[in-house]
Motif scaffolding. Structure first.
Motif, PDB file in Angstrom:
ATOM      1  N   THR A   3      -3.965  -2.192  -3.091  1.00 37.93           N
ATOM      2  CA  THR A   3      -4.775  -3.209  -2.407  1.00 37.93           C
ATOM      3  C   THR A   3      -3.919  -4.059  -1.473  1.00 37.93           C
ATOM      4  O   THR A   3      -4.304  -4.346  -0.330  1.00 37.93           O
ATOM      5  N   GLN A   4      -2.743  -4.463  -1.927  1.00 39.57           N
ATOM      6  CA  GLN A   4      -1.854  -5.272  -1.099  1.00 39.57           C
ATOM      7  C   GLN A   4      -1.346  -4.486   0.108  1.00 39.57           C
ATOM      8  O   GLN A   4      -1.242  -5.030   1.218  1.00 39.57           O
ATOM      9  N   SER A   5      -1.040  -3.216  -0.086  1.00 34.30           N
ATOM     10  CA  SER A   5      -0.574  -2.376   1.026  1.00 34.30           C
ATOM     11  C   SER A   5      -1.655  -2.240   2.087  1.00 34.30           C
ATOM     12  O   SER A   5      -1.382  -2.320   3.297  1.00 34.30           O
ATOM     13  N   LEU A   6      -2.892  -2.038   1.648  1.00 36.39           N
ATOM     14  CA  LEU A   6      -4.000  -1.931   2.593  1.00 36.39           C
ATOM     15  C   LEU A   6      -4.215  -3.245   3.339  1.00 36.39           C
ATOM     16  O   LEU A   6      -4.450  -3.251   4.556  1.00 36.39           O
ATOM     17  N   THR A   7      -4.117  -4.341   2.641  1.00 40.67           N
ATOM     18  CA  THR A   7      -4.288  -5.658   3.278  1.00 40.67           C
ATOM     19  C   THR A   7      -3.249  -5.878   4.369  1.00 40.67           C
ATOM     20  O   THR A   7      -3.577  -6.293   5.491  1.00 40.67           O
ATOM     21  N   LEU A   8      -1.988  -5.590   4.062  1.00 40.36           N
ATOM     22  CA  LEU A   8      -0.926  -5.758   5.055  1.00 40.36           C
ATOM     23  C   LEU A   8      -1.163  -4.860   6.266  1.00 40.36           C
ATOM     24  O   LEU A   8      -0.961  -5.278   7.417  1.00 40.36           O
ATOM     25  N   ALA A   9      -1.595  -3.631   6.026  1.00 41.55           N
ATOM     26  CA  ALA A   9      -1.788  -2.684   7.122  1.00 41.55           C
ATOM     27  C   ALA A   9      -2.967  -3.050   8.012  1.00 41.55           C
ATOM     28  O   ALA A   9      -3.030  -2.604   9.161  1.00 41.55           O
ATOM     29  N   ARG A  10      -3.886  -3.866   7.523  1.00 47.40           N
ATOM     30  CA  ARG A  10      -5.087  -4.182   8.301  1.00 47.40           C
ATOM     31  C   ARG A  10      -5.024  -5.535   9.001  1.00 47.40           C
ATOM     32  O   ARG A  10      -5.904  -5.846   9.811  1.00 47.40           O
TER      33      ARG A  10
END
Length: 301
Positions: A249-256
Protein backbone atom coordinates in the motif's frame (compact mmCIF):
# COMPACT_ATOMS: atom_id res chain seq x y z
CA UNK A 1 26.97 -58.38 -14.74
CA UNK A 2 24.27 -60.50 -13.16
CA UNK A 3 20.76 -60.94 -14.52
CA UNK A 4 19.31 -58.76 -11.76
CA UNK A 5 21.77 -55.97 -12.52
CA UNK A 6 20.87 -56.14 -16.22
CA UNK A 7 17.17 -55.93 -15.37
CA UNK A 8 17.72 -52.94 -13.11
CA UNK A 9 19.82 -51.21 -15.79
CA UNK A 10 17.14 -51.83 -18.43
CA UNK A 11 14.44 -50.47 -16.12
CA UNK A 12 16.47 -47.33 -15.38
CA UNK A 13 17.11 -46.81 -19.11
CA UNK A 14 13.39 -47.05 -19.91
CA UNK A 15 12.61 -44.70 -17.01
CA UNK A 16 15.19 -42.18 -18.24
CA UNK A 17 13.72 -42.23 -21.75
CA UNK A 18 10.23 -41.77 -20.35
CA UNK A 19 11.30 -38.79 -18.25
CA UNK A 20 13.05 -37.22 -21.25
CA UNK A 21 9.92 -37.56 -23.40
CA UNK A 22 7.77 -36.22 -20.58
CA UNK A 23 10.10 -33.23 -20.18
CA UNK A 24 9.93 -32.39 -23.89
CA UNK A 25 6.13 -32.73 -23.84
CA UNK A 26 5.81 -30.41 -20.86
CA UNK A 27 8.22 -27.89 -22.39
CA UNK A 28 6.44 -27.76 -25.73
CA UNK A 29 2.88 -28.25 -24.54
CA UNK A 30 2.80 -26.28 -21.29
CA UNK A 31 5.73 -23.97 -20.68
CA UNK A 32 5.93 -22.73 -24.27
CA UNK A 33 2.28 -21.73 -24.37
CA UNK A 34 1.72 -17.96 -24.32
CA UNK A 35 0.16 -16.51 -21.18
CA UNK A 36 -2.16 -14.28 -23.19
CA UNK A 37 -3.16 -13.32 -26.75
CA UNK A 38 -0.27 -12.37 -29.01
CA UNK A 39 0.26 -8.81 -30.16
CA UNK A 40 -1.06 -7.93 -33.64
CA UNK A 41 1.77 -5.62 -34.67
CA UNK A 42 3.17 -5.56 -38.21
CA UNK A 43 6.92 -5.63 -38.66
CA UNK A 44 8.28 -2.14 -38.38
CA UNK A 45 10.13 -0.95 -41.48
CA UNK A 46 13.39 0.88 -40.73
CA UNK A 47 13.47 4.60 -41.29
CA UNK A 48 14.81 5.40 -44.80
CA UNK A 49 17.38 8.19 -44.77
CA UNK A 50 17.54 10.44 -47.86
CA UNK A 51 20.65 10.36 -50.02
CA UNK A 52 23.13 13.06 -49.09
CA UNK A 53 25.46 12.79 -52.11
CA UNK A 54 24.92 11.91 -55.78
CA UNK A 55 28.06 10.99 -57.75
CA UNK A 56 28.78 12.76 -61.06
CA UNK A 57 28.69 10.20 -63.94
CA UNK A 58 31.42 12.09 -65.86
CA UNK A 59 33.71 11.95 -62.83
CA UNK A 60 33.15 8.20 -62.49
CA UNK A 61 34.04 7.58 -66.16
CA UNK A 62 37.23 9.65 -65.78
CA UNK A 63 38.30 7.65 -62.73
CA UNK A 64 37.58 4.37 -64.51
CA UNK A 65 39.69 5.40 -67.52
CA UNK A 66 42.59 6.37 -65.26
CA UNK A 67 42.49 3.03 -63.48
CA UNK A 68 43.21 0.71 -66.41
CA UNK A 69 45.58 -2.21 -65.97
CA UNK A 70 48.21 -0.62 -68.24
CA UNK A 71 48.99 2.01 -65.68
CA UNK A 72 50.00 -0.53 -63.04
CA UNK A 73 53.63 -1.71 -63.07
CA UNK A 74 53.02 -4.79 -61.00
CA UNK A 75 50.26 -7.35 -60.66
CA UNK A 76 47.11 -6.40 -58.85
CA UNK A 77 46.89 -7.58 -55.26
CA UNK A 78 44.16 -10.07 -54.41
CA UNK A 79 41.29 -8.55 -52.45
CA UNK A 80 40.86 -9.90 -48.95
CA UNK A 81 37.75 -12.05 -48.47
CA UNK A 82 34.90 -10.45 -46.59
CA UNK A 83 34.52 -11.64 -43.01
CA UNK A 84 31.73 -14.08 -42.26
CA UNK A 85 29.05 -12.51 -40.11
CA UNK A 86 27.65 -14.86 -37.52
CA UNK A 87 24.16 -13.92 -36.35
CA UNK A 88 23.91 -13.19 -32.66
CA UNK A 89 22.17 -15.80 -30.53
CA UNK A 90 20.97 -14.95 -27.06
CA UNK A 91 21.75 -16.84 -23.90
CA UNK A 92 19.95 -20.18 -23.50
CA UNK A 93 18.73 -20.01 -27.11
CA UNK A 94 16.78 -16.79 -26.54
CA UNK A 95 16.47 -14.13 -29.27
CA UNK A 96 19.21 -11.48 -29.24
CA UNK A 97 16.80 -8.79 -28.03
CA UNK A 98 13.31 -8.86 -26.53
CA UNK A 99 11.14 -5.76 -26.07
CA UNK A 100 8.40 -5.92 -23.43
CA UNK A 101 5.66 -3.36 -22.86
CA UNK A 102 5.13 -2.99 -19.10
CA UNK A 103 1.89 -1.27 -18.02
CA UNK A 104 0.71 -0.10 -14.63
CA UNK A 105 -3.07 0.34 -14.70
CA UNK A 106 -4.99 2.55 -12.31
CA UNK A 107 -7.75 -0.06 -11.95
CA UNK A 108 -8.79 -0.33 -8.33
CA UNK A 109 -10.55 -3.68 -8.66
CA UNK A 110 -9.20 -7.14 -9.37
CA UNK A 111 -9.99 -7.06 -13.09
CA UNK A 112 -8.88 -5.32 -16.26
CA UNK A 113 -12.25 -4.18 -17.63
CA UNK A 114 -11.40 -0.48 -17.39
CA UNK A 115 -8.43 1.60 -16.29
CA UNK A 116 -5.90 4.06 -17.68
CA UNK A 117 -2.23 3.23 -18.23
CA UNK A 118 -0.64 5.29 -15.46
CA UNK A 119 2.76 3.64 -15.99
CA UNK A 120 4.06 2.97 -19.51
CA UNK A 121 7.54 1.51 -19.81
CA UNK A 122 9.29 -0.21 -22.72
CA UNK A 123 11.71 -2.80 -21.33
CA UNK A 124 14.54 -3.92 -23.61
CA UNK A 125 16.18 -7.21 -22.62
CA UNK A 126 19.53 -7.88 -24.29
CA UNK A 127 20.32 -11.61 -24.20
CA UNK A 128 23.66 -11.27 -26.04
CA UNK A 129 25.22 -8.70 -23.73
CA UNK A 130 23.14 -9.40 -20.60
CA UNK A 131 21.50 -6.06 -19.88
CA UNK A 132 18.06 -4.59 -19.24
CA UNK A 133 17.18 -1.00 -20.17
CA UNK A 134 13.88 0.77 -19.56
CA UNK A 135 12.37 3.66 -21.53
CA UNK A 136 9.57 5.72 -19.99
CA UNK A 137 6.70 7.08 -22.07
CA UNK A 138 4.83 9.95 -20.34
CA UNK A 139 1.18 9.03 -20.09
CA UNK A 140 -0.07 12.46 -21.25
CA UNK A 141 1.58 12.39 -24.69
CA UNK A 142 -0.90 13.44 -27.39
CA UNK A 143 -0.84 10.63 -29.96
CA UNK A 144 -2.79 9.04 -32.77
CA UNK A 145 -4.63 5.93 -31.61
CA UNK A 146 -5.76 3.29 -34.12
CA UNK A 147 -9.34 1.93 -34.27
CA UNK A 148 -11.01 4.62 -32.13
CA UNK A 149 -12.25 7.17 -34.68
CA UNK A 150 -15.46 5.25 -35.46
CA UNK A 151 -16.44 5.48 -31.79
CA UNK A 152 -15.39 9.12 -31.22
CA UNK A 153 -17.03 10.90 -34.17
CA UNK A 154 -13.88 10.79 -36.26
CA UNK A 155 -11.46 11.81 -33.52
CA UNK A 156 -8.33 9.68 -33.65
CA UNK A 157 -5.99 11.54 -31.25
CA UNK A 158 -6.04 11.22 -27.47
CA UNK A 159 -3.61 10.94 -24.56
CA UNK A 160 -1.35 7.89 -24.67
CA UNK A 161 -2.76 6.36 -21.50
CA UNK A 162 -6.26 6.29 -23.02
CA UNK A 163 -5.21 3.82 -25.71
CA UNK A 164 -5.09 1.17 -22.99
CA UNK A 165 -8.53 2.20 -21.70
CA UNK A 166 -10.18 2.14 -25.13
CA UNK A 167 -8.78 -1.29 -25.92
CA UNK A 168 -10.02 -3.05 -22.79
CA UNK A 169 -13.45 -4.75 -22.61
CA UNK A 170 -15.16 -1.86 -20.81
CA UNK A 171 -14.93 0.28 -23.96
CA UNK A 172 -13.97 -2.32 -26.57
CA UNK A 173 -13.05 0.15 -29.31
CA UNK A 174 -10.80 -2.45 -31.00
CA UNK A 175 -10.99 -6.06 -32.14
CA UNK A 176 -7.39 -6.64 -31.05
CA UNK A 177 -7.30 -9.95 -29.14
CA UNK A 178 -4.67 -8.44 -26.81
CA UNK A 179 -7.25 -5.80 -25.79
CA UNK A 180 -5.83 -2.77 -23.94
CA UNK A 181 -2.16 -3.79 -24.07
CA UNK A 182 -2.53 -4.62 -27.76
CA UNK A 183 -4.01 -1.24 -28.68
CA UNK A 184 -1.43 0.59 -26.56
CA UNK A 185 1.39 -1.38 -28.22
CA UNK A 186 0.09 -0.56 -31.70
CA UNK A 187 -0.25 3.09 -30.68
CA UNK A 188 3.40 3.22 -29.66
CA UNK A 189 4.43 1.53 -32.90
CA UNK A 190 2.33 3.90 -35.00
CA UNK A 191 3.69 7.06 -33.34
CA UNK A 192 7.24 6.11 -32.40
CA UNK A 193 8.21 3.12 -34.55
CA UNK A 194 8.70 0.79 -31.58
CA UNK A 195 9.01 -2.96 -32.04
CA UNK A 196 7.24 -4.70 -29.14
CA UNK A 197 7.36 -8.47 -28.65
CA UNK A 198 5.46 -9.07 -25.41
CA UNK A 199 3.44 -7.21 -22.78
CA UNK A 200 2.35 -7.36 -19.15
CA UNK A 201 -0.16 -5.17 -17.34
CA UNK A 202 -0.63 -5.01 -13.58
CA UNK A 203 -3.47 -3.27 -11.74
CA UNK A 204 -3.08 -1.53 -8.40
CA UNK A 205 -4.34 -4.37 -6.21
CA UNK A 206 -2.06 -6.92 -7.86
CA UNK A 207 0.92 -4.57 -7.52
CA UNK A 208 0.30 -4.25 -3.79
CA UNK A 209 0.08 -8.03 -3.42
CA UNK A 210 3.34 -8.57 -5.34
CA UNK A 211 5.23 -6.15 -3.09
CA UNK A 212 3.77 -7.79 0.02
CA UNK A 213 4.60 -11.26 -1.32
CA UNK A 214 8.33 -10.42 -1.43
CA UNK A 215 8.29 -8.92 2.05
CA UNK A 216 8.19 -5.25 1.07
CA UNK A 217 10.82 -3.09 -0.62
CA UNK A 218 13.47 -0.60 0.50
CA UNK A 219 13.25 2.79 -1.24
CA UNK A 220 15.83 5.54 -0.82
CA UNK A 221 14.48 9.06 -1.33
CA UNK A 222 17.07 11.82 -1.91
CA UNK A 223 14.52 14.41 -0.85
CA UNK A 224 11.16 14.55 0.91
CA UNK A 225 8.07 13.66 -1.12
CA UNK A 226 5.00 15.41 0.29
CA UNK A 227 1.70 14.57 -1.35
CA UNK A 228 -0.53 16.16 1.27
CA UNK A 229 -3.18 18.66 0.21
CA UNK A 230 -5.72 20.81 1.98
CA UNK A 231 -8.39 18.22 1.16
CA UNK A 232 -6.23 15.29 2.27
CA UNK A 233 -3.59 16.23 4.89
CA UNK A 234 -3.10 12.62 6.01
CA UNK A 235 0.50 11.83 6.97
CA UNK A 236 0.42 8.65 4.88
CA UNK A 237 1.18 10.98 1.94
CA UNK A 238 4.41 12.25 3.52
CA UNK A 239 7.68 10.42 2.81
CA UNK A 240 10.70 12.07 4.40
CA UNK A 241 14.10 11.98 2.74
CA UNK A 242 16.02 8.79 3.54
CA UNK A 243 15.50 5.04 3.28
CA UNK A 244 12.03 3.60 3.82
CA UNK A 245 10.86 -0.01 4.07
CA UNK A 246 7.47 0.06 2.33
CA UNK A 247 4.68 -2.46 2.08
CA UNK A 248 2.43 -2.77 -0.95
CA UNK A 249 0.00 0.00 0.00
CA UNK A 250 2.80 2.43 0.86
CA UNK A 251 4.68 1.63 -2.36
CA UNK A 252 1.56 2.30 -4.41
CA UNK A 253 0.93 5.57 -2.58
CA UNK A 254 4.45 6.83 -3.25
CA UNK A 255 4.24 5.84 -6.92
CA UNK A 256 0.97 7.73 -7.42
CA UNK A 257 1.84 11.08 -5.79
CA UNK A 258 1.93 13.74 -8.50
CA UNK A 259 1.58 17.00 -6.60
CA UNK A 260 5.03 18.05 -7.91
CA UNK A 261 4.17 17.14 -11.52
CA UNK A 262 4.24 14.12 -13.80
CA UNK A 263 8.02 14.03 -14.13
CA UNK A 264 8.52 13.98 -10.36
CA UNK A 265 5.98 11.19 -10.14
CA UNK A 266 7.80 9.24 -12.86
CA UNK A 267 11.01 9.52 -10.83
CA UNK A 268 9.23 8.11 -7.78
CA UNK A 269 7.80 5.30 -9.89
CA UNK A 270 11.29 4.48 -11.14
CA UNK A 271 12.60 4.36 -7.57
CA UNK A 272 9.81 1.97 -6.58
CA UNK A 273 10.42 -0.24 -9.63
CA UNK A 274 14.18 -0.34 -9.00
CA UNK A 275 13.59 -1.24 -5.37
CA UNK A 276 11.28 -4.07 -6.45
CA UNK A 277 13.91 -5.26 -8.93
CA UNK A 278 16.55 -5.28 -6.20
CA UNK A 279 14.28 -7.29 -3.94
CA UNK A 280 13.43 -9.83 -6.65
CA UNK A 281 17.11 -10.39 -7.43
CA UNK A 282 18.14 -10.72 -3.78
CA UNK A 283 19.35 -14.19 -2.69
CA UNK A 284 16.41 -14.60 -0.32
CA UNK A 285 13.78 -14.04 -3.03
CA UNK A 286 15.29 -14.99 -6.40
CA UNK A 287 14.66 -18.71 -5.82
CA UNK A 288 10.97 -17.94 -5.16
CA UNK A 289 10.39 -16.26 -8.53
CA UNK A 290 8.90 -19.37 -10.25
CA UNK A 291 6.40 -19.75 -7.39
CA UNK A 292 5.57 -16.03 -7.55
CA UNK A 293 4.95 -16.26 -11.30
CA UNK A 294 2.58 -19.18 -10.81
CA UNK A 295 0.81 -17.46 -7.91
CA UNK A 296 0.13 -14.23 -9.85
CA UNK A 297 -0.29 -15.67 -13.36
CA UNK A 298 -4.07 -15.25 -13.30
CA UNK A 299 -3.91 -11.74 -11.82
CA UNK A 300 -1.72 -10.17 -14.54
CA UNK A 301 -2.98 -9.16 -17.95
Amino acid sequence: MTRIQKAILSFLSVLACFMAVLGVWLWQGKWQQPLGPALQIPTVAPFIMPATWTPDPDTIRTLQAASTLSEFEGPLSQASPLPTITPNVGLCGAPPVMNILAIGADTRGDNYTYGLADVVRLVRVDFVNPKVTVLEFPRDLWVEIPDISDNLNGQDHEKLNQAYLYGNPGFGYTDDPAQGPGLLARTLTLNFGTQIDHYAAVNMRTFEKIVNAVGGIDVNLPETVDGRTADDPNKRLLFLAGTHHLNGTQSLTLARIRIAGVFARAENQNRVLCALRDKLTSPAVVTQIPDLIRAFQGAIQ
